[in-house]
Design a protein around this motif. Sequence first.
Motif, PDB file in Angstrom:
ATOM      1  N   ALA A 187      16.005  20.849  65.038  1.00 59.94           N
ATOM      2  CA  ALA A 187      16.852  19.981  65.866  1.00 59.94           C
ATOM      3  C   ALA A 187      18.203  19.716  65.222  1.00 59.94           C
ATOM      4  CB  ALA A 187      16.130  18.664  66.132  1.00 59.94           C
ATOM      5  N   ASP A 188      18.319  20.005  63.925  1.00 58.23           N
ATOM      6  CA  ASP A 188      19.546  19.685  63.193  1.00 58.23           C
ATOM      7  C   ASP A 188      20.425  20.907  62.915  1.00 58.23           C
ATOM      8  OD1 ASP A 188      18.713  16.985  63.039  1.00 58.23           O
ATOM      9  OD2 ASP A 188      17.472  17.455  61.295  1.00 58.23           O
ATOM     10  N   VAL A 189      20.050  22.084  63.426  1.00 56.81           N
ATOM     11  CA  VAL A 189      20.829  23.306  63.163  1.00 56.81           C
ATOM     12  C   VAL A 189      21.042  24.059  64.473  1.00 56.81           C
ATOM     13  CG1 VAL A 189      19.988  23.532  60.784  1.00 56.81           C
ATOM     14  CG2 VAL A 189      18.761  24.659  62.653  1.00 56.81           C
ATOM     15  N   PRO A 190      22.079  24.904  64.558  1.00 62.11           N
ATOM     16  CA  PRO A 190      22.258  25.721  65.760  1.00 62.11           C
ATOM     17  C   PRO A 190      21.110  26.721  65.909  1.00 62.11           C
ATOM     18  CG  PRO A 190      24.266  25.663  64.443  1.00 62.11           C
ATOM     19  CD  PRO A 190      23.184  25.079  63.591  1.00 62.11           C
ATOM     20  N   ILE A 192       8.413  29.477  74.376  1.00 62.94           N
ATOM     21  CA  ILE A 192       7.068  29.973  74.094  1.00 62.94           C
ATOM     22  C   ILE A 192       6.653  29.620  72.668  1.00 62.94           C
ATOM     23  CG2 ILE A 192       5.683  32.071  73.838  1.00 62.94           C
ATOM     24  CD1 ILE A 192       7.461  33.291  76.075  1.00 62.94           C
ATOM     25  N   TRP A 193       7.573  29.844  71.720  1.00 56.91           N
ATOM     26  CA  TRP A 193       7.245  29.555  70.323  1.00 56.91           C
ATOM     27  C   TRP A 193       7.106  28.046  70.095  1.00 56.91           C
ATOM     28  CZ3 TRP A 193       9.611  26.833  66.359  1.00 56.91           C
ATOM     29  CH2 TRP A 193       9.092  27.052  65.076  1.00 56.91           C
ATOM     30  N   ALA A 194       7.990  27.254  70.680  1.00 59.75           N
ATOM     31  CA  ALA A 194       7.958  25.803  70.473  1.00 59.75           C
ATOM     32  C   ALA A 194       6.685  25.182  71.025  1.00 59.75           C
ATOM     33  CB  ALA A 194       9.186  25.157  71.104  1.00 59.75           C
ATOM     34  N   GLU A 195       6.150  25.730  72.109  1.00 61.11           N
ATOM     35  CA  GLU A 195       4.906  25.189  72.653  1.00 61.11           C
ATOM     36  C   GLU A 195       3.758  25.322  71.662  1.00 61.11           C
ATOM     37  OE1 GLU A 195       4.272  27.139  76.353  1.00 61.11           O
ATOM     38  OE2 GLU A 195       5.691  25.874  77.454  1.00 61.11           O
ATOM     39  N   ALA A 219       6.660  18.181  71.874  1.00 64.48           N
ATOM     40  CA  ALA A 219       7.928  17.655  71.363  1.00 64.48           C
ATOM     41  C   ALA A 219       9.075  17.817  72.357  1.00 64.48           C
ATOM     42  CB  ALA A 219       8.290  18.338  70.047  1.00 64.48           C
ATOM     43  N   GLY A 220       8.894  18.679  73.346  1.00 62.79           N
ATOM     44  CA  GLY A 220       9.971  18.920  74.305  1.00 62.79           C
ATOM     45  C   GLY A 220      11.188  19.549  73.674  1.00 62.79           C
ATOM     46  N   PHE A 221      10.969  20.400  72.667  1.00 68.14           N
ATOM     47  CA  PHE A 221      12.097  20.997  71.939  1.00 68.14           C
ATOM     48  C   PHE A 221      12.893  21.938  72.841  1.00 68.14           C
ATOM     49  CE2 PHE A 221      13.745  24.647  69.558  1.00 68.14           C
ATOM     50  CZ  PHE A 221      14.644  24.007  68.718  1.00 68.14           C
ATOM     51  N   ALA A 222      14.202  21.817  72.802  1.00 66.87           N
ATOM     52  CA  ALA A 222      15.101  22.727  73.521  1.00 66.87           C
ATOM     53  C   ALA A 222      16.179  23.184  72.551  1.00 66.87           C
ATOM     54  CB  ALA A 222      15.731  22.038  74.718  1.00 66.87           C
ATOM     55  N   PRO A 223      16.329  24.494  72.356  1.00 71.85           N
ATOM     56  CA  PRO A 223      17.317  24.978  71.387  1.00 71.85           C
ATOM     57  C   PRO A 223      18.732  24.665  71.827  1.00 71.85           C
ATOM     58  CG  PRO A 223      16.485  26.791  72.703  1.00 71.85           C
ATOM     59  CD  PRO A 223      15.660  25.597  73.063  1.00 71.85           C
ATOM     60  N   GLU A 224      19.571  24.330  70.865  1.00 69.69           N
ATOM     61  CA  GLU A 224      20.983  24.098  71.139  1.00 69.69           C
ATOM     62  C   GLU A 224      21.810  25.032  70.270  1.00 69.69           C
ATOM     63  OE1 GLU A 224      22.166  20.067  70.812  1.00 69.69           O
ATOM     64  OE2 GLU A 224      20.655  19.324  72.231  1.00 69.69           O
ATOM     65  N   GLY A 225      22.630  25.837  70.925  1.00 73.81           N
ATOM     66  CA  GLY A 225      23.444  26.793  70.195  1.00 73.81           C
ATOM     67  C   GLY A 225      23.937  27.891  71.112  1.00 73.81           C
ATOM     68  N   PRO A 226      24.664  28.855  70.581  1.00 71.72           N
ATOM     69  CA  PRO A 226      25.249  29.914  71.411  1.00 71.72           C
ATOM     70  C   PRO A 226      24.207  30.861  71.977  1.00 71.72           C
ATOM     71  CG  PRO A 226      25.670  30.323  69.084  1.00 71.72           C
ATOM     72  CD  PRO A 226      25.069  28.961  69.169  1.00 71.72           C
TER      73      PRO A 226
END
Length: 292
Positions: free
Chosen positions: A185-188, A201-204, A210-217
């Motif tokens: 959550a703290d890196v691109p 798929i991997w985050a599940e 956790a509801g993780f959603a990647p943030e980045g390009p």
Amino acid sequence: MPVAPPRPNAPPLNALRAFEAAARLGGFAAAAEELGVTPGAVAAHVKALEDGLGAALFERHAKGVRLSALGHRVLPEFTEAFDRLGLAVQALRAEAAPGTVHIATLPAIAQLWLSPRLPALRAAAPAITISITAMEEPPDLKRAPFDLNLFYRPEGEGRVLAPDEIFPVCAPSLAARLARPEDLADVPCLTDSVWAEDWRIWAEAALPGAGFAPEGPVFSLYALAVEEAVNGAGVLMGHGALVARHLESGALVAPFGPRLRLGRDLSLWSARPHRPGSPAARVADWLARPGG
């Protein structure tokens, strides 16, 4: 005086091919993409064929076309005929240019898996010329002029070269900031547009609930995303076979798991068996060898 009765004209081959492709694929636009022409050209070929036959092969509607009863009845024979013609053309090409092997593959596989192996393959078989065509979807090998097809396929299909497993990878400098999956959550996080679902798929599995959603390009070329990961731009969801050499060299590291199997393999297959010892068979054997 000899009798020379008039012969009925046979329908043009291009018109028959346009009909078969449109009927099999469900429309003129899809047929045009496969045949490398415009939808208007396909429509014109089909209309000319119908005019010559005096019967409709498609029913026209505001939302497209669908096969007529006549079209349904004759389609299987035309599909079989063009499949056999395509295989015959492949056999002709193989006999006419036996030293050339044509491979169709994904752009990412071509750049990251296949290309690094070509120098050793050329050294092992200098008389064989390798031609590579990168495309996003596997071609119909019964029709397309390729000897080998190298794509991700469901497990067990074709000649398996490597399983497809995904896991985060990044440059060593960035890995120092990552101790556990929650630190993402703290890196691109770099995303490939074609495989955009990889992170979810991997985050599940790694971060359930956790509801993780990647943030980045986001990148349209996976190979470019890999290079940016090497440059330290962020964490990328790596596909094992495609980042293996970067991991071996230390340019990338896997800071944590899990490594998740996607239920598919990097596989090699062809439309027809290759003669043992033929160039295509030799290339396939070389690519499939352990450690290849």
